[in-house]
Structure formats: C-alpha cells, structure tokens
Design a protein around this motif. Structure first.
Motif, PDB file in Angstrom:
ATOM      1  N   ALA A  41     -41.231 -77.337   4.268  1.00 44.60           N
ATOM      2  CA  ALA A  41     -42.313 -76.458   4.701  1.00 44.60           C
ATOM      3  C   ALA A  41     -42.545 -75.328   3.708  1.00 44.60           C
ATOM      4  O   ALA A  41     -43.696 -74.978   3.404  1.00 44.60           O
ATOM      5  CB  ALA A  41     -41.995 -75.891   6.088  1.00 44.60           C
ATOM      6  N   THR A  79     -45.953 -74.776   1.372  1.00 43.46           N
ATOM      7  CA  THR A  79     -46.675 -73.503   1.280  1.00 43.46           C
ATOM      8  C   THR A  79     -46.768 -73.032  -0.158  1.00 43.46           C
ATOM      9  O   THR A  79     -47.836 -72.597  -0.623  1.00 43.46           O
ATOM     10  CB  THR A  79     -45.964 -72.434   2.133  1.00 43.46           C
ATOM     11  N   ARG A  88     -49.360 -74.453  -2.722  1.00 43.87           N
ATOM     12  CA  ARG A  88     -50.731 -73.959  -2.605  1.00 43.87           C
ATOM     13  C   ARG A  88     -50.960 -72.742  -3.498  1.00 43.87           C
ATOM     14  O   ARG A  88     -52.100 -72.417  -3.844  1.00 43.87           O
ATOM     15  CB  ARG A  88     -51.042 -73.577  -1.167  1.00 43.87           C
ATOM     16  N   TRP A 137     -44.662 -75.906  10.956  1.00 47.49           N
ATOM     17  CA  TRP A 137     -45.049 -75.133   9.768  1.00 47.49           C
ATOM     18  C   TRP A 137     -45.482 -76.081   8.654  1.00 47.49           C
ATOM     19  O   TRP A 137     -46.488 -75.851   7.979  1.00 47.49           O
ATOM     20  CB  TRP A 137     -43.871 -74.259   9.361  1.00 47.49           C
ATOM     21  N   ALA A 151     -49.073 -76.203   6.799  1.00 47.76           N
ATOM     22  CA  ALA A 151     -49.137 -75.941   5.350  1.00 47.76           C
ATOM     23  C   ALA A 151     -49.742 -77.127   4.592  1.00 47.76           C
ATOM     24  O   ALA A 151     -50.309 -76.937   3.517  1.00 47.76           O
ATOM     25  CB  ALA A 151     -47.749 -75.642   4.817  1.00 47.76           C
TER      26      ALA A 151
END
Length: 216
Positions: free
Chosen positions: A141, A145, A148, A206, A210
């Motif tokens: 997770a 994130t 990105r 999460w 994400a």
C-alpha cells in the motif's frame, strides 16, 4: 462447450507474461536467498528453539513484504497514456505476482522451520501468516501510494521505510500492548493476534484506494 472470458479479464491475463518480465524481481530474489541462508543455519538433526524460530519467521516476513513492494515500480507508467487496461488492473497484477511469490517463499521457510522445532512445540501458521499479511499489505500500500508521487526505486524505498517504521514502532510498545509476543500461545499472544486480525483488511483497503485510476 467453449467458454469465452469477458474482454477485460482476458486482456488482464494477457498482461501477466509481460509483467513477469517487467517486474523488478531482484530484491525479492536477494531476500529469498537471505531467508534460505538463515534457515539453513540450523543443521540437519538439530532443533531450533521456538523463540528463535519466531524471530526468524518475523524477520523473513518483514523483509519479503518490503521486497515485494519493488514490484509496483513501473518505469513506463508515465508513457502509457490512455492504456487499454485500467491502471488499477495493472497495479493489481503488480501486487499479486510479487506478493504471491513472497507468501510462497515465506510458507516454504515456515515448512522447513517446522521440521526443526522440538517435538510438541506450538507454532501456529495462521497467526504468523496474519502478521506477515499485515506487513506485506503495508509495504504494498505504501508503494502504491509512493509510485504516484515519484518514479523509480525511490518510491519502493519509501515504502520500505514506512513498513520498517511500523515494525520498529510496534516493537517499542509497552509490554501490556505488545504486538509481537515472544512466545507462541502464551502471555498476550491471543489478544495481540485478535488485533492483527482486525488490522489485516486496512492496508489492503488502502492499497485498493491507492491503485485506482484517478482519470475520468
């Protein structure tokens, strides 16, 4: 009767082979070799104390989760433009392939360690696998994130830092709320693993958020 898959699952299956080649397997291979070296330190015929086995499997689980995070680094993500397959499908496969490999390696190490334990030793695979699953989920997770925000391996390294910070932070908790009991089945073991079980879905939720495609 011939069964035809819907278009999207069929395209996703076609992505598996190129993704297997594109994923950075190096960190996972290094950790697998390290785990094999650790468990092989127990010579044939010798027994491994339960406490040492517990620490060994937790180290393997944490490192394998961190290594799997490198599978989410996609050097071509910025150049894909409007791809035929949604981003979440590609990211899901990038999680499943190294994540599944990490779990398989961990289970192989667990099976070997189980043969080295003293007769009658308590070593519950379900509880330990939940611990490993939480560590793996947090790493994936965090990587989902980070990719990105930054390209390349630095995104995976950020995920490793997040995961290790979580592990170190929980190790330092007071004994009354200890999440890593040192002896299987005794002390705060049951309470700790009820907490682990409750926490298990959170990193994967999460991860889903994400990995979604933000473009309309």
């Amino acid at each position: 009767m011939l069964v035809t898959l819907p278009a999207r699952p069929r395209v996703a299956l076609l992505l598996v082979r190129p993704l297997v080649r594109a994923i950075d397997w190096g960190p996972l291979a290094v950790v697998a070799g390290f785990a094999a070296g650790l468990v092989s330190l127990v010579e044939h015929g010798e027994t491994l104390p339960g406490g040492d086995a517990l620490v060994l499997m937790r180290i393997c689980g944490t490192l394998l989760g961190a290594a799997a995070a490198f599978g989410l680094v996609d050097a071509m993500s910025a150049d894909l433009g409007a791809a035929a397959v949604p981003r979440w499908v590609r990211q899901a496969l990038r999680c499943l392939l190294p994540g599944g490999a990490a779990v398989a390696i961990w289970l192989a190490a667990f099976a070997y360690v189980l043969t080295r334990l003293p007769e009658g030793a308590l070593f519950p695979v379900g509880d330990l696998l939940i611990e490993m699953g939480v560590c793996l989920g947090i790493a994936l997770a965090a990587a989902a994130t980070a990719v990105r925000l930054a390209p390349g391996r630095q995104a995976a390294m950020a995920a490793v830092v997040v995961q290790l910070a979580m592990v170190l932070g929980t190790i330092l908790l007071p004994q009354q709320v200890r999440l890593w009991p040192p002896t299987c089945g005794f002390g705060y073991w049951d309470q700790a693993h009820l907490f682990w079980l409750a926490m298990l879905p959170l990193p994967y939720l999460w991860l889903v958020l994400a990995g979604r495609d933000l473009r309309r």
